[in-house]
Design a protein around this motif. Structure first.
Motif, short mmCIF file in Angstrom:
data_model
loop_
_atom_site.label_atom_id
_atom_site.label_comp_id
_atom_site.label_asym_id
_atom_site.label_seq_id
_atom_site.Cartn_x
_atom_site.Cartn_y
_atom_site.Cartn_z
N CYS A 45 0.84 -1.20 0.00
CA CYS A 45 0.00 0.00 0.00
C CYS A 45 0.87 1.24 0.00
N ARG A 46 0.36 2.26 -0.67
CA ARG A 46 1.12 3.50 -0.82
C ARG A 46 0.22 4.70 -0.52
N PRO A 47 0.76 5.70 0.14
CA PRO A 47 -0.02 6.92 0.37
C PRO A 47 -0.24 7.68 -0.94
N ALA A 48 -1.36 8.35 -1.03
CA ALA A 48 -1.71 9.08 -2.25
C ALA A 48 -1.20 10.51 -2.18
N LYS A 49 -0.76 10.98 -3.34
CA LYS A 49 -0.37 12.39 -3.49
C LYS A 49 -1.51 13.19 -4.10
N ASP A 50 -2.27 12.53 -5.00
CA ASP A 50 -3.34 13.21 -5.71
C ASP A 50 -4.51 12.25 -5.92
N GLY A 57 -17.65 8.03 -11.65
CA GLY A 57 -17.57 7.53 -10.27
C GLY A 57 -16.26 6.84 -9.95
N SER A 58 -15.44 6.59 -10.95
CA SER A 58 -14.13 5.99 -10.68
C SER A 58 -13.20 7.06 -10.10
N ILE A 59 -12.13 6.61 -9.52
CA ILE A 59 -11.17 7.52 -8.90
C ILE A 59 -9.80 7.22 -9.49
N VAL A 60 -9.06 8.26 -9.82
CA VAL A 60 -7.65 8.12 -10.22
C VAL A 60 -6.81 8.55 -9.04
N ILE A 61 -6.05 7.61 -8.50
CA ILE A 61 -5.18 7.89 -7.37
C ILE A 61 -3.74 7.84 -7.85
N ILE A 70 -6.35 3.53 -11.53
CA ILE A 70 -7.78 3.84 -11.66
C ILE A 70 -8.55 2.88 -10.78
N VAL A 71 -9.35 3.43 -9.89
CA VAL A 71 -10.13 2.63 -8.95
C VAL A 71 -11.59 2.65 -9.39
N TRP A 85 -5.74 9.30 1.94
CA TRP A 85 -5.97 8.27 0.94
C TRP A 85 -4.75 7.37 0.81
N HIS A 86 -4.98 6.07 0.58
CA HIS A 86 -3.92 5.09 0.32
C HIS A 86 -4.48 4.09 -0.69
N VAL A 87 -3.60 3.52 -1.51
CA VAL A 87 -4.01 2.51 -2.49
C VAL A 87 -2.98 1.40 -2.52
#
Length: 108
Positions: A45-50, A57-61, A70-71, A85-87
């Motif tokens: 897992c990695r912390p999000a910058k943006d 409704g999708s999310i780009v992290i 793309i989530v 946020w983390h992904v």
């Protein structure tokens, strides 16, 4: 080269390696200690910058180290313990990065 100089240089190399170990491995373990093991084994897992929410409704992290994922809106989200946020990205069979899991802040 005098023997004392070689000993001092060897000690400095060992000290530098020890500092690297402490800075890289021990801080990573603390930062990831609350990630669920079934998500990413506490290491991917990695912390999000943006974070960008798209119209569908999708999310780009984008992570702090520049990885973009793309989530899909159907992926369940978990509660972040640090209110960020983390992904957890992983390569799929199509050779693109997918999100195994996402942690979101409580105020979302």
């Amino acid at each position: 080269m005098p023997r004392a100089f070689r000993i001092i240089m060897a000690l400095l190399v060992v000290l530098a390696a020890l500092c690297f170990y402490i800075a890289f491995f021990l801080t990573e373990a603390r930062a990831h200690s609350w990630y669920d093991p079934e998500c990413c084994s506490g290491k991917d897992c990695r912390p999000a910058k943006d974070v960008v929410v798209r119209d569908d409704g999708s999310i780009v992290i984008t992570t702090e180290d520049g990885i973009s994922v793309i989530v899909p809106p159907s992926l369940p989200r978990r509660q972040s313990h640090d209110n960020k946020w983390h992904v957890c990205p992983y390569p799929s069979s199509e050779l693109v990065l997918r999100a195994r899991c996402v942690y979101e802040p409580g105020n979302v």
